[in-house]
Design a protein around this motif. Structure first.
Motif, PDB file in Angstrom:
ATOM      1  N   LYS A 209     -13.910  -7.859  58.378  1.00 12.80           N
ATOM      2  CA  LYS A 209     -13.232  -6.770  59.073  1.00 12.80           C
ATOM      3  C   LYS A 209     -12.491  -5.834  58.130  1.00 12.80           C
ATOM      4  CE  LYS A 209     -12.474  -9.259  63.430  1.00 12.80           C
ATOM      5  NZ  LYS A 209     -11.457  -9.691  64.430  1.00 12.80           N
ATOM      6  N   ASP A 210     -12.393  -6.221  56.841  1.00 16.87           N
ATOM      7  CA  ASP A 210     -11.583  -5.391  55.953  1.00 16.87           C
ATOM      8  C   ASP A 210     -12.285  -4.922  54.675  1.00 16.87           C
ATOM      9  OD1 ASP A 210     -11.654  -7.893  54.824  1.00 16.87           O
ATOM     10  OD2 ASP A 210      -9.493  -8.215  54.826  1.00 16.87           O
ATOM     11  N   ALA A 211     -13.091  -5.779  54.026  1.00 14.73           N
ATOM     12  CA  ALA A 211     -13.716  -5.360  52.767  1.00 14.73           C
ATOM     13  C   ALA A 211     -14.786  -6.366  52.363  1.00 14.73           C
ATOM     14  CB  ALA A 211     -12.671  -5.250  51.655  1.00 14.73           C
ATOM     15  N   CYS A 212     -15.699  -5.917  51.501  1.00 18.16           N
ATOM     16  CA  CYS A 212     -16.706  -6.792  50.914  1.00 18.16           C
ATOM     17  C   CYS A 212     -16.209  -7.197  49.528  1.00 18.16           C
ATOM     18  CB  CYS A 212     -18.048  -6.069  50.817  1.00 18.16           C
ATOM     19  SG  CYS A 212     -19.362  -7.073  50.098  1.00 18.16           S
ATOM     20  N   ARG A 213     -15.935  -8.496  49.329  1.00 16.88           N
ATOM     21  CA  ARG A 213     -15.389  -8.985  48.057  1.00 16.88           C
ATOM     22  C   ARG A 213     -16.280 -10.096  47.484  1.00 16.88           C
ATOM     23  NH1 ARG A 213     -11.004  -9.322  51.512  1.00 16.88           N
ATOM     24  NH2 ARG A 213      -9.513  -7.599  51.398  1.00 16.88           N
ATOM     25  N   PRO A 214     -17.448  -9.772  47.017  1.00 19.79           N
ATOM     26  CA  PRO A 214     -18.340 -10.811  46.494  1.00 19.79           C
ATOM     27  C   PRO A 214     -17.688 -11.623  45.378  1.00 19.79           C
ATOM     28  CG  PRO A 214     -19.509  -8.737  46.733  1.00 19.79           C
ATOM     29  CD  PRO A 214     -18.054  -8.442  46.928  1.00 19.79           C
ATOM     30  N   PHE A 215     -17.911 -12.936  45.420  1.00 20.04           N
ATOM     31  CA  PHE A 215     -17.494 -13.893  44.387  1.00 20.04           C
ATOM     32  C   PHE A 215     -15.993 -14.120  44.329  1.00 20.04           C
ATOM     33  CE2 PHE A 215     -21.297 -11.602  42.640  1.00 20.04           C
ATOM     34  CZ  PHE A 215     -22.218 -12.590  42.943  1.00 20.04           C
ATOM     35  N   SER A 216     -15.197 -13.367  45.071  1.00 19.48           N
ATOM     36  CA  SER A 216     -13.750 -13.529  45.059  1.00 19.48           C
ATOM     37  C   SER A 216     -13.348 -14.662  45.997  1.00 19.48           C
ATOM     38  CB  SER A 216     -13.081 -12.220  45.486  1.00 19.48           C
ATOM     39  OG  SER A 216     -11.673 -12.316  45.374  1.00 19.48           O
TER      40      SER A 216
END
Length: 402
Positions: A209-216
């Motif tokens: 719902k807020d952001a795409c943060r791959p690998f985080s």
């Protein structure tokens, strides 16, 4: 077998309406994900996406064309024009007769489906436009590109969910390498950012719902995007004879099936595809400098992909740069591999590695160099592009600097 090179590239996506705009945005680590704007968006739980903004179809296509072109076809034609123009190819005679189009898309004319379901079920109409089927069919974009540019050779559409573009480009590569075609127009497109398209993905509960943060470590899911990426794959000798600018060389590919689960990724399936692609390309793992990851931002995909990379590359995995540009433009589903190939070309040609933005905290299960937040200057001679789809269908491409 023939060597295969890329002589033209075109795109439209949330980062830009052309390749130069997109590459500049990737270098800057710019985010193209924002609040969605379309009918009934307030009824959705997920209201963000990598939406293409400022695209005026009416100024590009006439009224008759608009009745035939779904948004995904409009994107494809826009990107194809840029790619073919850059390549300098004009398709006439034998070149036209033998050259074709292979494109990927997962959903095809989703906006057309959505509009016409509304018309019939919500508005109570008993008729739809006679061109609804030609407009929504998955092969519409490939057919219109072939007609627009006089491409009369092997032409078709591949639909393998999130690996569609990579599967399509792999087929185009194989055709040029084998001598079946001197040149192929290839890539993929998607436009699912409408009420029905997003609502369907909401049901999977894999969306952020807020952001795409791959690998985080704090990643909360994928974010949808839209757009197209199109390329001209050409026989190297043909390109050299006419003095064409060469962007990079495509040197190998592989495909695999997990044969295990319809939605959960498999480390073994992903590893098999990467290892076989390197074997097909005849390169050693330690020759690879950059991997454009599938990197969706879901808990399952990211750790599985990192584990597969560690298995295939062994000790060299610690020296690899791996990033996901989905953090910037969103997940274009069937079109995603095509847009992401631009990051590989940028790494090989310009020595710039696109970052994984939105990265906040390391995840012990993703302990690789994911180029967090800021682009990096680096010399890369071989790059790999991963695509791992629902249904367990994997497609990996290997490219080399020329």
């Amino acid at each position: 077998m023939n060597r295969v090179v890329i002589t033209g590239a075109g795109t439209i996506n949330a980062l830009g309406h052309s390749v130069p705009e997109t590459v500049e945005a990737m270098r800057e680590g710019r985010c193209g994900i924002g609040e969605l704007e379309f009918r009934d968006v307030e009824r959705l739980a997920i209201r963000i996406g990598g939406q293409v903004r400022g695209f005026e179809a009416e100024g590009r296509f006439n009224r008759q064309q608009m009745t035939l072109y779904d948004r995904f076809t409009q994107f494809t034609l826009t990107a194809a024009k840029e790619a073919i123009t850059q390549s300098g190819l004009e398709f006439h005679g034998d070149l036209a007769a033998r050259s074709g189009v292979v494109l990927g898309t997962a959903g095809g004319g989703v906006s057309t489906w959505d509009d016409n379901y509304r018309s019939v079920y919500e508005d109570g109409k008993n008729r739809v436009h006679p061109f609804v089927v030609p407009k929504l069919m998955n092969n519409a974009a490939a057919s219109h590109v072939s007609m627009e540019h006089n491409l009369k050779g092997p032409s078709f559409t591949v639909s393998t969910a999130c690996a569609s573009s990579n599967h399509a480009m792999a087929q185009a590569f194989a055709m040029v390498r084998s001598g079946m075609a001197p040149a192929m127009v290839t890539g993929g497109s998607e436009s699912m950012l409408c009420f029905g398209g997003v609502k369907a993905w909401e049901g999977l509960r894999v969306m952020s719902k807020d952001a795409c943060r791959p690998f985080s470590l704090g990643r909360s899911g994928m974010v949808q995007g839209e757009g197209a990426g199109v390329f001209v794959f050409e026989n190297y000798e043909h390109a050299r004879a006419r003095g064409a600018e060469i962007l990079c060389e495509v040197i190998g590919f592989a495909m695999s099936s997990d044969a295990s689960d319809i939605v959960m990724p498999s480390k073994q399936g992903a590893a098999r595809a990467m290892a076989n692609a390197l074997q097909d390309a005849r390169v050693n793992p330690d020759e690879v400098g950059y991997i454009n990851a599938h990197g969706t931002g879901t808990a399952a995909n990211d750790k599985t992909e990192c584990a597969a990379v560690a298995d295939v590359f062994g000790p060299h995995a610690d020296n690899l740069m791996i990033s996901s540009t989905k953090s910037m433009h969103g997940h274009l589903i069937g079109g995603t591999g095509a847009v992401e190939l631009l990051a590989c070309i940028m790494a090989l040609r310009d020595g710039v590695i696109a970052p994984t933005i939105g990265y906040e905290e390391p995840d012990p299960e993703c302990a690789l160099d994911v180029v967090p937040n800021i682009a990096r200057d680096a010399r890369v001679h071989v790059a790999v592009s991963n695509a791992f789809a629902f249904g367990g269908l994997n497609a990996v491409l290997v490219l080399r600097k020329v």
